[in-house]
Design a protein around this motif. Sequence first.
Motif, PDB file in Angstrom:
ATOM      1  N   PRO A  11       0.816  -1.222   0.000  1.00  0.00           N
ATOM      2  CA  PRO A  11       0.000   0.000   0.000  1.00  0.00           C
ATOM      3  C   PRO A  11       0.846   1.267   0.000  1.00  0.00           C
ATOM      4  CG  PRO A  11      -0.880  -1.596   1.551  1.00  0.00           C
ATOM      5  CD  PRO A  11       0.430  -2.139   1.082  1.00  0.00           C
ATOM      6  N   PHE A  12       2.010   1.216   0.672  1.00  0.00           N
ATOM      7  CA  PHE A  12       2.907   2.377   0.698  1.00  0.00           C
ATOM      8  C   PHE A  12       3.401   2.701  -0.709  1.00  0.00           C
ATOM      9  CE2 PHE A  12       7.302   3.969   0.809  1.00  0.00           C
ATOM     10  CZ  PHE A  12       7.132   5.136   1.533  1.00  0.00           C
ATOM     11  N   GLU A  13       3.853   1.689  -1.420  1.00  0.00           N
ATOM     12  CA  GLU A  13       4.340   1.919  -2.778  1.00  0.00           C
ATOM     13  C   GLU A  13       3.239   2.445  -3.678  1.00  0.00           C
ATOM     14  OE1 GLU A  13       6.070  -0.520  -6.641  1.00  0.00           O
ATOM     15  OE2 GLU A  13       6.488  -1.311  -4.629  1.00  0.00           O
ATOM     16  N   GLU A  14       2.058   1.875  -3.566  1.00  0.00           N
ATOM     17  CA  GLU A  14       0.936   2.356  -4.377  1.00  0.00           C
ATOM     18  C   GLU A  14       0.676   3.833  -4.118  1.00  0.00           C
ATOM     19  OE1 GLU A  14      -2.358  -0.156  -3.486  1.00  0.00           O
ATOM     20  OE2 GLU A  14      -1.809  -1.660  -5.000  1.00  0.00           O
ATOM     21  N   ARG A  15       0.708   4.220  -2.843  1.00  0.00           N
ATOM     22  CA  ARG A  15       0.438   5.609  -2.476  1.00  0.00           C
ATOM     23  C   ARG A  15       1.519   6.541  -3.010  1.00  0.00           C
ATOM     24  NH1 ARG A  15      -0.071   4.687   2.355  1.00  0.00           N
ATOM     25  NH2 ARG A  15       1.852   5.462   3.308  1.00  0.00           N
ATOM     26  N   LEU A  19       1.092   9.622  -5.655  1.00  0.00           N
ATOM     27  CA  LEU A  19       1.485  10.989  -5.296  1.00  0.00           C
ATOM     28  C   LEU A  19       2.523  11.537  -6.262  1.00  0.00           C
ATOM     29  CD1 LEU A  19       1.717  10.622  -1.402  1.00  0.00           C
ATOM     30  CD2 LEU A  19      -0.008  11.908  -2.685  1.00  0.00           C
ATOM     31  N   GLU A  20       3.487  10.717  -6.656  1.00  0.00           N
ATOM     32  CA  GLU A  20       4.527  11.190  -7.568  1.00  0.00           C
ATOM     33  C   GLU A  20       3.967  11.448  -8.958  1.00  0.00           C
ATOM     34  OE1 GLU A  20       8.625   9.502  -5.506  1.00  0.00           O
ATOM     35  OE2 GLU A  20       7.900   8.545  -7.344  1.00  0.00           O
ATOM     36  N   ARG A  21       3.018  10.626  -9.415  1.00  0.00           N
ATOM     37  CA  ARG A  21       2.391  10.891 -10.717  1.00  0.00           C
ATOM     38  C   ARG A  21       1.657  12.231 -10.708  1.00  0.00           C
ATOM     39  NH1 ARG A  21       1.022   5.296 -10.581  1.00  0.00           N
ATOM     40  NH2 ARG A  21      -1.047   5.826  -9.793  1.00  0.00           N
ATOM     41  N   GLU A  22       1.063  12.564  -9.562  1.00  0.00           N
ATOM     42  CA  GLU A  22       0.306  13.810  -9.459  1.00  0.00           C
ATOM     43  C   GLU A  22       1.203  15.021  -9.270  1.00  0.00           C
ATOM     44  OE1 GLU A  22      -2.224  13.029  -6.171  1.00  0.00           O
ATOM     45  OE2 GLU A  22      -3.591  11.707  -7.289  1.00  0.00           O
ATOM     46  N   TRP A  23       2.312  14.852  -8.557  1.00  0.00           N
ATOM     47  CA  TRP A  23       3.119  16.011  -8.143  1.00  0.00           C
ATOM     48  C   TRP A  23       4.378  16.212  -8.962  1.00  0.00           C
ATOM     49  CZ3 TRP A  23       4.042  20.523  -6.315  1.00  0.00           C
ATOM     50  CH2 TRP A  23       5.322  20.895  -5.895  1.00  0.00           C
ATOM     51  N   LEU A  24       5.130  15.161  -9.229  1.00  0.00           N
ATOM     52  CA  LEU A  24       6.439  15.330  -9.844  1.00  0.00           C
ATOM     53  C   LEU A  24       6.322  15.769 -11.302  1.00  0.00           C
ATOM     54  CD1 LEU A  24       8.588  12.320  -8.546  1.00  0.00           C
ATOM     55  CD2 LEU A  24       8.587  14.682  -7.729  1.00  0.00           C
ATOM     56  N   SER A  25       7.322  16.511 -11.725  1.00  0.00           N
ATOM     57  CA  SER A  25       7.441  16.889 -13.130  1.00  0.00           C
ATOM     58  C   SER A  25       7.621  15.633 -13.988  1.00  0.00           C
ATOM     59  CB  SER A  25       8.656  17.805 -13.302  1.00  0.00           C
ATOM     60  OG  SER A  25       9.068  17.871 -14.644  1.00  0.00           O
ATOM     61  N   SER A  31      10.356   7.369  -8.000  1.00  0.00           N
ATOM     62  CA  SER A  31      11.105   6.545  -7.052  1.00  0.00           C
ATOM     63  C   SER A  31      11.097   5.067  -7.400  1.00  0.00           C
ATOM     64  CB  SER A  31      10.545   6.747  -5.645  1.00  0.00           C
ATOM     65  OG  SER A  31      10.732   8.087  -5.224  1.00  0.00           O
ATOM     66  N   TYR A  32      10.000   4.573  -7.923  1.00  0.00           N
ATOM     67  CA  TYR A  32       9.918   3.145  -8.214  1.00  0.00           C
ATOM     68  C   TYR A  32      10.211   2.833  -9.685  1.00  0.00           C
ATOM     69  CZ  TYR A  32       8.285   2.479  -3.488  1.00  0.00           C
ATOM     70  OH  TYR A  32       8.231   2.436  -2.116  1.00  0.00           O
ATOM     71  N   GLU A  33      10.741   3.827 -10.401  1.00  0.00           N
ATOM     72  CA  GLU A  33      11.211   3.608 -11.772  1.00  0.00           C
ATOM     73  C   GLU A  33      12.728   3.555 -11.820  1.00  0.00           C
ATOM     74  OE1 GLU A  33       9.086   2.826 -14.152  1.00  0.00           O
ATOM     75  OE2 GLU A  33       7.537   3.048 -12.615  1.00  0.00           O
ATOM     76  N   THR A  34      13.362   3.372 -10.673  1.00  0.00           N
ATOM     77  CA  THR A  34      14.811   3.244 -10.615  1.00  0.00           C
ATOM     78  C   THR A  34      15.284   2.071 -11.465  1.00  0.00           C
ATOM     79  OG1 THR A  34      16.695   2.714  -9.176  1.00  0.00           O
ATOM     80  CG2 THR A  34      14.552   1.915  -8.468  1.00  0.00           C
ATOM     81  N   ARG A  35      16.493   2.205 -11.981  1.00  0.00           N
ATOM     82  CA  ARG A  35      17.101   1.105 -12.748  1.00  0.00           C
ATOM     83  C   ARG A  35      17.672   0.031 -11.839  1.00  0.00           C
ATOM     84  NH1 ARG A  35      20.857   4.041 -17.137  1.00  0.00           N
ATOM     85  NH2 ARG A  35      21.578   1.875 -17.382  1.00  0.00           N
ATOM     86  N   ARG A  47       9.639   2.778   3.056  1.00  0.00           N
ATOM     87  CA  ARG A  47      10.576   3.746   2.492  1.00  0.00           C
ATOM     88  C   ARG A  47      10.733   3.491   1.012  1.00  0.00           C
ATOM     89  NH1 ARG A  47      16.025   2.849   5.476  1.00  0.00           N
ATOM     90  NH2 ARG A  47      15.224   0.716   5.397  1.00  0.00           N
ATOM     91  N   THR A  48      10.915   4.571   0.249  1.00  0.00           N
ATOM     92  CA  THR A  48      11.204   4.419  -1.177  1.00  0.00           C
ATOM     93  C   THR A  48      12.651   3.962  -1.355  1.00  0.00           C
ATOM     94  OG1 THR A  48      12.055   6.664  -1.516  1.00  0.00           O
ATOM     95  CG2 THR A  48       9.645   6.364  -1.643  1.00  0.00           C
ATOM     96  N   PRO A  49      13.018   3.480  -2.538  1.00  0.00           N
ATOM     97  CA  PRO A  49      14.421   3.078  -2.765  1.00  0.00           C
ATOM     98  C   PRO A  49      15.415   4.207  -2.482  1.00  0.00           C
ATOM     99  CG  PRO A  49      13.033   2.213  -4.514  1.00  0.00           C
ATOM    100  CD  PRO A  49      12.160   3.110  -3.691  1.00  0.00           C
ATOM    101  N   PHE A  50      15.062   5.437  -2.839  1.00  0.00           N
ATOM    102  CA  PHE A  50      16.000   6.540  -2.621  1.00  0.00           C
ATOM    103  C   PHE A  50      16.068   6.948  -1.154  1.00  0.00           C
ATOM    104  CE2 PHE A  50      14.633   7.640  -7.164  1.00  0.00           C
ATOM    105  CZ  PHE A  50      15.606   6.814  -7.719  1.00  0.00           C
ATOM    106  N   GLN A  51      14.981   6.777  -0.415  1.00  0.00           N
ATOM    107  CA  GLN A  51      15.039   7.008   1.031  1.00  0.00           C
ATOM    108  C   GLN A  51      15.959   5.989   1.695  1.00  0.00           C
ATOM    109  OE1 GLN A  51      10.635   7.011   1.663  1.00  0.00           O
ATOM    110  NE2 GLN A  51      11.061   8.791   2.945  1.00  0.00           N
ATOM    111  N   ARG A  52      15.899   4.760   1.242  1.00  0.00           N
ATOM    112  CA  ARG A  52      16.787   3.740   1.797  1.00  0.00           C
ATOM    113  C   ARG A  52      18.243   4.083   1.498  1.00  0.00           C
ATOM    114  NH1 ARG A  52      15.022  -2.171   0.133  1.00  0.00           N
ATOM    115  NH2 ARG A  52      16.174  -2.744   2.009  1.00  0.00           N
TER     116      ARG A  52
END
Length: 318
Positions: A11-15, A19-25, A31-35, A47-52
């Motif tokens: 549920p965290f990842e879904e949220r 949020l990123e689709r709505e807010w980020l350019s 965050s979840y499109e990391t290579r 936590r997102t991958p970048f937060q980790r």
Amino acid sequence: MVRPAGAVVSPFEERIRRLEREWLSPLAVQSYETRGRLNPESESDVRTPFQRDRDRVVHSKPFRRLKGKTQVFIDPAGDHYRTRMTHTLETTGIARVVARALRLNEDLVEAIGLGHDTGHPPFGHAGEEALDDALAERFGGHFRHNEQSLRIAGRLNLTHEVRDGILTHTGPQEPETLEGKIVRIVDRVAYINHDIDDAIRYGILAESDLPHAEIAILGDTASRRIDTLVRDLIDSSTRDGDIVQSAEIGGAMLALRGFMFERVYLGPETTVEHDRARASIHRIFDHLAARGDEPDAITEFIAGMTDRYALDYAAGLD
């Protein structure tokens, strides 16, 4: 990011994805499109991958040692001189401001910013040059602090985007992401201004010594200069769709950087400091090489030293 077949999205990842689709350019790294990482891991559900990545850097020993590595002045007596740690924090804070204004990924910027100098050796750029010279003379090798920072990032198994931003925060290679490009420019914004402050505190410069034309453009205090540079970076990047400075402000910053190299970084007042740094690095290097240590082991040992530890270690070789 490649997800294993049958993996359940938390549920965290879904949220976060929503949020990123709505807010980020659209230009931001989501965050979840990391290579991904060098060694795949299951994702955290809080936590997102970048937060980790950020947390791994902050809890690492190389990051903690930054507090004992100075920027320009070796092991200064005063309490208020910048260290590699305070520089890292200033860079990261400014970079997050820019990222938020441009609706880019703040967590990615923060992880790059906190990790970009973890591979820096003691004694600032004088120490880096001394270690590079010693490796070239003895083993035909070389040393760059960004490459050492990348090695540390690899051991921490950080994401591709963070590792790329750390490697390319300096040097000829440009970052792949806009978030990495922010850190690359803001690194200079931070160190030019705080090194002016430290040079004035040390007595090398007076306010009246600063180049008048550039100060008239950028501002007559560190806070005004940073504000001018940040606003210009945001406005210019918004117009261009890339991370850029205007010709006037970027040119003034580079001219001020040139002034700092002439008067401070390579100036006569710091020659004694730099000579002491180089002598310590070469003394330690020669000792380790003479006892048969391999180049990689020598590099790891010296690059990880704090200023005070390096001075004490070199003194103990008498």
